[in-house]
Design a protein around this motif. Structure first.
Motif, PDB file in Angstrom:
ATOM      1  N   ILE A  73     -17.715  12.175  -2.319  1.00  0.00           N
ATOM      2  CA  ILE A  73     -17.316  11.684  -3.640  1.00  0.00           C
ATOM      3  C   ILE A  73     -18.179  12.316  -4.715  1.00  0.00           C
ATOM      4  O   ILE A  73     -17.694  12.849  -5.717  1.00  0.00           O
ATOM      5  CB  ILE A  73     -17.439  10.132  -3.722  1.00  0.00           C
ATOM      6  CG1 ILE A  73     -16.516   9.474  -2.710  1.00  0.00           C
ATOM      7  CG2 ILE A  73     -17.226   9.645  -5.139  1.00  0.00           C
ATOM      8  CD1 ILE A  73     -15.244   8.918  -3.270  1.00  0.00           C
ATOM      9  N   LEU A  80     -22.049   7.301 -13.352  1.00  0.00           N
ATOM     10  CA  LEU A  80     -21.322   6.173 -12.725  1.00  0.00           C
ATOM     11  C   LEU A  80     -21.655   6.025 -11.248  1.00  0.00           C
ATOM     12  O   LEU A  80     -21.071   5.215 -10.541  1.00  0.00           O
ATOM     13  CB  LEU A  80     -19.812   6.380 -12.872  1.00  0.00           C
ATOM     14  CG  LEU A  80     -19.221   6.087 -14.238  1.00  0.00           C
ATOM     15  CD1 LEU A  80     -17.741   6.416 -14.224  1.00  0.00           C
ATOM     16  CD2 LEU A  80     -19.446   4.633 -14.609  1.00  0.00           C
ATOM     17  N   ILE A 131     -22.282   2.416  -9.521  1.00  0.00           N
ATOM     18  CA  ILE A 131     -21.134   1.508  -9.489  1.00  0.00           C
ATOM     19  C   ILE A 131     -20.009   2.075  -8.615  1.00  0.00           C
ATOM     20  O   ILE A 131     -19.370   1.353  -7.840  1.00  0.00           O
ATOM     21  CB  ILE A 131     -20.673   1.204 -10.941  1.00  0.00           C
ATOM     22  CG1 ILE A 131     -19.793  -0.047 -10.941  1.00  0.00           C
ATOM     23  CG2 ILE A 131     -19.959   2.364 -11.563  1.00  0.00           C
ATOM     24  CD1 ILE A 131     -19.657  -0.634 -12.316  1.00  0.00           C
ATOM     25  N   VAL A 132     -19.838   3.399  -8.690  1.00  0.00           N
ATOM     26  CA  VAL A 132     -18.799   4.014  -7.864  1.00  0.00           C
ATOM     27  C   VAL A 132     -19.157   3.882  -6.383  1.00  0.00           C
ATOM     28  O   VAL A 132     -18.319   3.532  -5.556  1.00  0.00           O
ATOM     29  CB  VAL A 132     -18.601   5.503  -8.253  1.00  0.00           C
ATOM     30  CG1 VAL A 132     -17.752   6.215  -7.208  1.00  0.00           C
ATOM     31  CG2 VAL A 132     -17.954   5.595  -9.605  1.00  0.00           C
ATOM     32  N   LEU A 143     -18.482   0.439  -5.091  1.00  0.00           N
ATOM     33  CA  LEU A 143     -17.050   0.246  -4.901  1.00  0.00           C
ATOM     34  C   LEU A 143     -16.568   0.968  -3.641  1.00  0.00           C
ATOM     35  O   LEU A 143     -15.853   0.406  -2.805  1.00  0.00           O
ATOM     36  CB  LEU A 143     -16.323   0.807  -6.122  1.00  0.00           C
ATOM     37  CG  LEU A 143     -14.927   0.262  -6.326  1.00  0.00           C
ATOM     38  CD1 LEU A 143     -14.868  -0.383  -7.687  1.00  0.00           C
ATOM     39  CD2 LEU A 143     -13.902   1.351  -6.189  1.00  0.00           C
ATOM     40  N   VAL A 144     -17.019   2.204  -3.535  1.00  0.00           N
ATOM     41  CA  VAL A 144     -16.579   3.008  -2.400  1.00  0.00           C
ATOM     42  C   VAL A 144     -17.043   2.386  -1.085  1.00  0.00           C
ATOM     43  O   VAL A 144     -16.281   2.265  -0.126  1.00  0.00           O
ATOM     44  CB  VAL A 144     -17.092   4.466  -2.539  1.00  0.00           C
ATOM     45  CG1 VAL A 144     -16.910   5.211  -1.226  1.00  0.00           C
ATOM     46  CG2 VAL A 144     -16.350   5.163  -3.644  1.00  0.00           C
ATOM     47  N   ALA A 188     -15.036  -0.763  -0.272  1.00  0.00           N
ATOM     48  CA  ALA A 188     -13.694  -0.437   0.201  1.00  0.00           C
ATOM     49  C   ALA A 188     -13.757   0.185   1.593  1.00  0.00           C
ATOM     50  O   ALA A 188     -12.959  -0.131   2.483  1.00  0.00           O
ATOM     51  CB  ALA A 188     -13.027   0.531  -0.770  1.00  0.00           C
ATOM     52  N   GLN A 214     -14.293  -2.354   4.349  1.00  0.00           N
ATOM     53  CA  GLN A 214     -13.033  -3.060   4.590  1.00  0.00           C
ATOM     54  C   GLN A 214     -12.109  -2.226   5.460  1.00  0.00           C
ATOM     55  O   GLN A 214     -11.536  -2.695   6.440  1.00  0.00           O
ATOM     56  CB  GLN A 214     -12.322  -3.357   3.260  1.00  0.00           C
ATOM     57  CG  GLN A 214     -12.860  -4.557   2.529  1.00  0.00           C
ATOM     58  CD  GLN A 214     -12.753  -5.804   3.371  1.00  0.00           C
ATOM     59  OE1 GLN A 214     -11.683  -6.091   3.898  1.00  0.00           O
ATOM     60  NE2 GLN A 214     -13.856  -6.517   3.526  1.00  0.00           N
ATOM     61  N   PHE A 215     -12.025  -0.949   5.046  1.00  0.00           N
ATOM     62  CA  PHE A 215     -11.121  -0.060   5.745  1.00  0.00           C
ATOM     63  C   PHE A 215     -11.553   0.126   7.195  1.00  0.00           C
ATOM     64  O   PHE A 215     -10.757   0.030   8.127  1.00  0.00           O
ATOM     65  CB  PHE A 215     -11.074   1.288   5.017  1.00  0.00           C
ATOM     66  CG  PHE A 215     -10.133   2.259   5.652  1.00  0.00           C
ATOM     67  CD1 PHE A 215      -8.768   2.182   5.393  1.00  0.00           C
ATOM     68  CD2 PHE A 215     -10.601   3.235   6.525  1.00  0.00           C
ATOM     69  CE1 PHE A 215      -7.898   3.064   6.003  1.00  0.00           C
ATOM     70  CE2 PHE A 215      -9.728   4.111   7.132  1.00  0.00           C
ATOM     71  CZ  PHE A 215      -8.379   4.034   6.870  1.00  0.00           C
ATOM     72  N   SER A 227     -15.123   6.583 -18.516  1.00  0.00           N
ATOM     73  CA  SER A 227     -15.704   5.855 -17.375  1.00  0.00           C
ATOM     74  C   SER A 227     -14.800   4.701 -16.965  1.00  0.00           C
ATOM     75  O   SER A 227     -14.562   4.476 -15.761  1.00  0.00           O
ATOM     76  CB  SER A 227     -17.103   5.319 -17.673  1.00  0.00           C
ATOM     77  OG  SER A 227     -17.435   5.461 -19.019  1.00  0.00           O
ATOM     78  N   LEU A 250     -13.214   4.352 -13.310  1.00  0.00           N
ATOM     79  CA  LEU A 250     -13.446   3.192 -12.463  1.00  0.00           C
ATOM     80  C   LEU A 250     -12.135   2.491 -12.114  1.00  0.00           C
ATOM     81  O   LEU A 250     -11.896   2.123 -10.942  1.00  0.00           O
ATOM     82  CB  LEU A 250     -14.397   2.212 -13.139  1.00  0.00           C
ATOM     83  CG  LEU A 250     -15.864   2.645 -13.072  1.00  0.00           C
ATOM     84  CD1 LEU A 250     -16.734   1.672 -13.821  1.00  0.00           C
ATOM     85  CD2 LEU A 250     -16.305   2.787 -11.626  1.00  0.00           C
ATOM     86  N   LEU A 298     -10.380   4.555  -9.633  1.00  0.00           N
ATOM     87  CA  LEU A 298     -10.975   4.446  -8.301  1.00  0.00           C
ATOM     88  C   LEU A 298     -10.626   3.117  -7.641  1.00  0.00           C
ATOM     89  O   LEU A 298     -10.244   3.058  -6.466  1.00  0.00           O
ATOM     90  CB  LEU A 298     -12.488   4.561  -8.417  1.00  0.00           C
ATOM     91  CG  LEU A 298     -13.061   5.842  -7.812  1.00  0.00           C
ATOM     92  CD1 LEU A 298     -14.422   6.113  -8.393  1.00  0.00           C
ATOM     93  CD2 LEU A 298     -13.086   5.772  -6.318  1.00  0.00           C
ATOM     94  N   SER A 330      -8.580   2.635  -4.293  1.00  0.00           N
ATOM     95  CA  SER A 330      -9.073   1.893  -3.123  1.00  0.00           C
ATOM     96  C   SER A 330      -8.090   0.806  -2.759  1.00  0.00           C
ATOM     97  O   SER A 330      -7.787   0.588  -1.561  1.00  0.00           O
ATOM     98  CB  SER A 330     -10.431   1.247  -3.390  1.00  0.00           C
ATOM     99  OG  SER A 330     -11.222   2.069  -4.173  1.00  0.00           O
ATOM    100  N   ILE A 386      -5.136   2.266  -1.082  1.00  0.00           N
ATOM    101  CA  ILE A 386      -5.461   2.707   0.284  1.00  0.00           C
ATOM    102  C   ILE A 386      -5.605   1.512   1.215  1.00  0.00           C
ATOM    103  O   ILE A 386      -5.036   1.466   2.309  1.00  0.00           O
ATOM    104  CB  ILE A 386      -6.757   3.546   0.292  1.00  0.00           C
ATOM    105  CG1 ILE A 386      -6.504   4.863  -0.450  1.00  0.00           C
ATOM    106  CG2 ILE A 386      -7.221   3.816   1.719  1.00  0.00           C
ATOM    107  CD1 ILE A 386      -7.716   5.746  -0.580  1.00  0.00           C
ATOM    108  N   LEU A 387      -6.361   0.509   0.734  1.00  0.00           N
ATOM    109  CA  LEU A 387      -6.574  -0.671   1.585  1.00  0.00           C
ATOM    110  C   LEU A 387      -5.263  -1.378   1.849  1.00  0.00           C
ATOM    111  O   LEU A 387      -5.007  -1.843   2.958  1.00  0.00           O
ATOM    112  CB  LEU A 387      -7.578  -1.630   0.943  1.00  0.00           C
ATOM    113  CG  LEU A 387      -9.037  -1.184   1.030  1.00  0.00           C
ATOM    114  CD1 LEU A 387      -9.934  -2.195   0.340  1.00  0.00           C
ATOM    115  CD2 LEU A 387      -9.451  -1.001   2.480  1.00  0.00           C
ATOM    116  N   ALA A 414      -3.382   0.616   4.244  1.00  0.00           N
ATOM    117  CA  ALA A 414      -4.048   0.507   5.542  1.00  0.00           C
ATOM    118  C   ALA A 414      -3.743  -0.825   6.192  1.00  0.00           C
ATOM    119  O   ALA A 414      -3.436  -0.897   7.389  1.00  0.00           O
ATOM    120  CB  ALA A 414      -5.550   0.679   5.371  1.00  0.00           C
ATOM    121  N   LEU A 447      -2.314  -0.797   9.647  1.00  0.00           N
ATOM    122  CA  LEU A 447      -3.233  -1.156  10.724  1.00  0.00           C
ATOM    123  C   LEU A 447      -3.116  -2.627  11.114  1.00  0.00           C
ATOM    124  O   LEU A 447      -3.970  -3.157  11.810  1.00  0.00           O
ATOM    125  CB  LEU A 447      -4.669  -0.854  10.300  1.00  0.00           C
ATOM    126  CG  LEU A 447      -4.955   0.614   9.997  1.00  0.00           C
ATOM    127  CD1 LEU A 447      -6.382   0.784   9.495  1.00  0.00           C
ATOM    128  CD2 LEU A 447      -4.736   1.465  11.235  1.00  0.00           C
TER     129      LEU A 447
END
Ligand SMILES: Cc1cc2nc3c(=O)[nH]c(=O)nc-3n(C[C@H](O)[C@H](O)[C@H](O)COP(=O)(O)OP(=O)(O)OC[C@H]3O[C@@H](n4cnc5c(N)ncnc54)[C@H](O)[C@@H]3O)c2cc1C
Lengths: 192, 695
Positions: A59, A72, A75-76, A79-80, A83, A86-87, B5, B9, B12, B16, B19-20, B23, B27
């Protein structure tokens, strides 16, 4: 080769993420009541840390830097990582049920483990390449696991001994953590 | 910059989320809704007693078919039924289990020292082996209390755990936690199968009793006035308590620690008291049986060994069938031991209780004539028990022993026992010094003859029970000691008139430790004898084992007993077991009963698992450390007197001679019991709990 060897040794012992950098204290105290739990947690952390570092590295490299959004980063990354965990949890449940079962409830807990974020950010600060990032994060996570297991072993013995009421549980744990940290201090300066 | 920003954000986050979301769709693992239902039905204690990670783990295992409906150890029958309903199955009976602490406290509880202040039994055991005098007992720090998820255990006043059976769910956590193995979760089957081990807490009486009855426990039951519990305690080891209460020579009393203070506790009269109490109460106490196994066992011989074996096999859920050569069951109890010591109606009541549990009997069926090992195997019996007893009386072992008027003591007693009219002459000589001799003598006396008992050694060496000898004396039996028979003298018609004997003197002790009698040359004397009863030993009659061709598949010893493993009682044929007099040679009833249970135990193992694993550390001899020669600090208390019918009245017939004690006396006598453990005594100055000053 020596470079990697030193990297690993320093990540596990000298700069132990828990005892030298004081990251991830929450599971350190929360999941160290018995060795079994500690081992489960440790394994889950190793797994997630390596995944997260690799992912955040990508990333940073391909999103944040090109678009000059490095401010950022924190914070990114949070978040990543959230997620991602979870994944990973979903993926494991489907693809590797036994592994999912053994990592069990520890996976979601890790979302809030600052050691994961810490390791990812350290890798960026030190400007590691992808291989180094993976090796470093793996070794750091092993260091985490080691500290956790040691702590759990000590606390198991503690359970059996007579402590003043006010020291039982977390207080004794914190004192132990401090002492262990001092002990790990001995590694300081071994590798400059 | 701010907008970019925020945009990044948001982007993003959105990415996510997508994607989740995708998924989770891709899944998605389909979870059987039954798992949730089963989990609902479970207790929710998450105790882990079942070995799965919490109730949800257990539920998953049930749905996956890896665990049965009875997975929840904590929930008992009710939960098992609820789970079964969800799963659409039915549950079979689950044997109730409960945690049983095996230590009663006593002076082992006094702390020798406290090692580094560890307040946990496991820590103590690790650090110092436990700072208590006794190496077996409870350490008393209450780890089991703390691990019990159901609050079923608390520390009793003696500093040992007390289990509340209604709260105990038999999850086994306490047993896992106890470093000494003091507390165990046991069901009836486990209790019935248990053999004394050297690391059990065993009072001397429990070690000595051939049937391994938990004597201190039943005496404590009596002390509390709970006679029914006492009966049940005995019946876990011995189904013939009315019998043993009357005829047992009670080896247990010879090692009773109370004997070091004044006199041994009247253990056997107490047994007789509760046994009589049950019989006289008019109702039989229910005896619990394990669920049916569908296995069948043939029991050959309905003496105490066979009856005990059949009883225990039945309680373990098997189907025993007793094959008996005689018209009635009981063996020597019926056909040897005379009526005045063991009335037939008492024996009948006791045997009926065993048969009512579901034991089948085929009477008048003689092994070797009416059936054989092969025919039993062909009939589909999974195991066979041989309890044939020792019925072959010896001869008189002297010149002219075949003369008319010479009988074997056992044959005589059997004939009387069967109600046959036996005519004896005026002068009867009984030769021998054992129980058979005394019984024959006293029986002959009751038939109106003048009886002389002739024995090679002196009174001190007589193997018969002392109380029997006194009884015989009171009834007017003459004794002729140090006399060995040499010749039977007959008249012209061949009828016995005299017995010639030679006077003996005692020489050096022989292999059995008794001094060997040696004849004094030239001292031959004659004594009048119309009948001579030979009671000088019996041996098993194994002729029945030899089938037509004379080949026997079983081995026998020099003493005509069957060869078998001394622990498992398994013969050289893996499905054939033995026990009682046919294995040991003439012995006593409790030994036969104990062996009947032991054989049943291993037959059970053989029938259920196909192989036999004798437990380790079995207690065989008395454990030396547990035998004390002195004991201080206890006041003397007189032993209860057993009432008897006075001698003159006895000779009128075969009425029972010994009578039972009263309930009051029983309770008083039970208070004489010290409630011994291996090293300690339950009846001890109060135990003082050491306060945990840190808590
Ligand atoms: C006179 C006398 C007095 C005794 N007094 C006492 C006492 O006071 N206290 C005490 O504890 N013990 C006493 N005993 C000993 C005690 O009775 C025995 O030790 C005990 O009965 C042995 O039990 P058992 O089951 O091994 O054999 P038994 O009681 O002998 O039973 C064997 C059974 O097998 C049957 N049987 C034999 N052969 C066959 C066959 N071929 N087919 C089918 N069935 C067969 C017999 O009919 C009998 O029912 C006494 C014994 C005698 C003889």
């Amino acid at each position: 080769m020596t470079e990697y060897f030193l990297l690993i040794i320093s990540a596990i012992f000298v700069n132990n993420i828990l005892l030298a950098q004081y990251l991830g204290n929450c599971p350190f105290l929360g999941c160290s009541r018995n060795i079994g739990t500690a081992a489960g947690m440790g394994a889950a952390v190793v797994f997630v840390v390596v995944m997260a570092s690799g992912f955040t590295w990508a990333i940073q490299r391909y999103v944040l830097v090109p678009f000059s959004l490095d401010y950022l980063q924190t914070i990114v990354f949070i978040l990543v990582i959230a997620a991602l965990v979870q994944f990973v949890e979903m993926f494991l449940k489907k693809a590797a049920p036994p592994l999912y079962k053994s990592l069990g409830i520890f996976l979601p807990l890790i979302t809030t483990n600052c050691a994961v974020l810490g390791i990812a950010i350290i890798c960026q600060r030190k400007d590691y390449g992808i291989v180094k990032t993976l090796v470093f994060s793996f070794a750091s996570a092993l260091g985490f696991m080691l500290a956790l297991l040691l702590m759990a072993a000590i606390r198991e013995r503690f359970e059996l001994s007579r402590l003043p009421q006010s020291m039982k549980g977390a207080p004794a744990g914190l004192v132990m953590a401090g002492l262990m940290s001092l002990a790990f201090f001995a590694f300081k300066g071994m590798i400059s | 910059m701010v907008t970019s920003s925020i945009l990044v954000l948001l982007g993003l986050g959105f990415l996510s989320a997508v994607i989740l979301g995708v998924a989770s769709k891709l899944l998605y693992v389909k979870e059987d809704p039954k798992i949730a239902e089963v989990e609902e039905a479970l207790l929710g204690a998450n105790c882990g007693g079942c070995g799965y990670p919490g109730c949800s783990g257990a539920a998953a295992a049930v749905v996956a078919g890896k665990a049965g409906c009875d997975v929840c150890v904590a929930g008992g029958q009710e939960i098992a039924e609820r789970v079964a309903r969800v799963m659409g199955q039915t549950v079979s009976y689950r044997e109730p289990q409960v945690a049983v602490p095996g230590c009663s406290g006593g002076d082992r509880a006094t702390a020798l020292y406290r090692y580094e202040g560890a307040m946990d039994c496991r820590a103590q055991a690790l650090l110092a082996g436990g700072g208590k005098k006794c190496g077996l007992g409870c350490l008393g720090l209450g780890t089991c209390v703390r691990v019990c998820p159901f609050g079923a255990i608390h520390m009793g006043p003696k500093g040992v755990p007390v289990v509340s059976p209604e709260l105990c769910r038999a999850c086994g956590k306490c047993a896992d936690a106890c470093p000494r193995g003091v507390i165990a979760v046991l069901g009836m089957t486990a209790r019935l199968l248990h053999l004394n081990q050297t690391d059990d807490c065993l009072a001397p009486c429990r070690q000595k009793c051939p049937a391994q009855i938990d004597i201190p426990r039943y005496i404590q039951n009596i002390k509390r006035g709970d006679f029914a519990a006492a009966v049940q305690t005995i019946k876990e080891r011995n189904p013939l308590l009315l019998v043993c209460g009357r005829v047992c020579p009670h080896p247990c009393e010879s090692v009773c620690r109370r004997g070091a203070i004044d006199e041994p506790v009247a253990i056997n009269p107490l047994k007789r008291y509760v046994a009589d109490w049950e019989m006289n109460s008019g109702t039989r106490l229910p005896v619990a049986l394990a669920p049916d196994t569908g296995k069948r066992a043939a029991i050959v011989g309905g003496g105490p060994a066979g009856l005990s074996c059949a009883y225990f096999l039945r309680r373990l859920g098997h189907h025993p069938v007793i094959f008996e050569a005689m018209p009635e069951l009981g063996g020597q109890l019926r056909y040897g031991i005379p009526e005045y010591r063991l009335p037939n109606k008492v024996l009948d009541w006791e045997i009926e209780g065993i048969l009512r549990l579901g034991v089948d009997v085929r009477k008048n069926a003689r092994f070797g004539r009416d059936f054989t090992l092969e025919s039993l195997e062909a009939e589909g019996f999974d195991t066979i028990f041989l309890g044939l007893g020792a019925w072959q009386g010896s001869n008189l072992r002297c010149e002219n022993e075949e003369a008319k008027g010479v009988l074997s003591g056992t044959e005589f007693l059997t004939a009387v026992g069967m109600g046959a009219k036996v005519e004896l002459g005026e002068h009867v000589i009984v030769v021998g010094g054992g129980n058979t001799a005394i019984d024959a003598a006293r029986t002959a006396r009751r038939l109106g003859s003048k009886v002389t008992l002739m024995y090679r050694r002196t009174r001190e060496e007589m193997p018969a029970n002392a109380i029997e000898i006194i009884g015989a004396e009171e009834e007017g039996v003459e004794f002729l000691f140090l006399a060995g028979q040499t010749r039977v003298i007959t008249d012209a018609s061949g009828q016995t008139t005299h017995l010639e004997y030679i006077t003996m003197k005692l020489g050096e002790p022989d292999a059995s430790g008794r001094r060997r009698p040696e004849p004094i040359e030239g001292s031959e004397t004659r004594i009048r004898a119309d009948n001579i009863l030979a009671a000088i030993g019996q041996k098993p009659d194994l002729s029945c084992l030899y089938e037509e061709g004379g080949e026997c598949r079983l081995e026998q010893t020099r003493w005509k007993t069957i060869v078998a493993d001394p622990v498992t009682l398994q013969t050289i044929l893996p499905h054939v077991f033995t026990g009682g007099d046919v294995f040991t040679g003439p012995d006593i009833a409790v030994s036969a009963i104990g062996q009947g249970r032991r054989a049943a135990r291993f037959m059970h193992e053989y029938m259920t698992s196909g192989e036999i694993r004798p437990p380790e550390r079995l207690q065989r001899e008395m454990i030396p450390d547990t035998l004390f020669s002195t004991l201080d600090g206890y006041p003397e208390l007189p032993r209860v007197k057993i009432p008897e019918v006075c001698a003159e009245d006895r000779l009128c017939g075969f009425e029972e001679v010994e009578l039972t004690i009263s309930g009051e006396e029983a309770k008083r006598e039970s208070c004489r019991c010290l409630n011994c453990g291996s090293l300690c005594h339950g009846e001890e100055p109060e135990f003082v709990m050491i306060e945990d000053d840190a808590a």
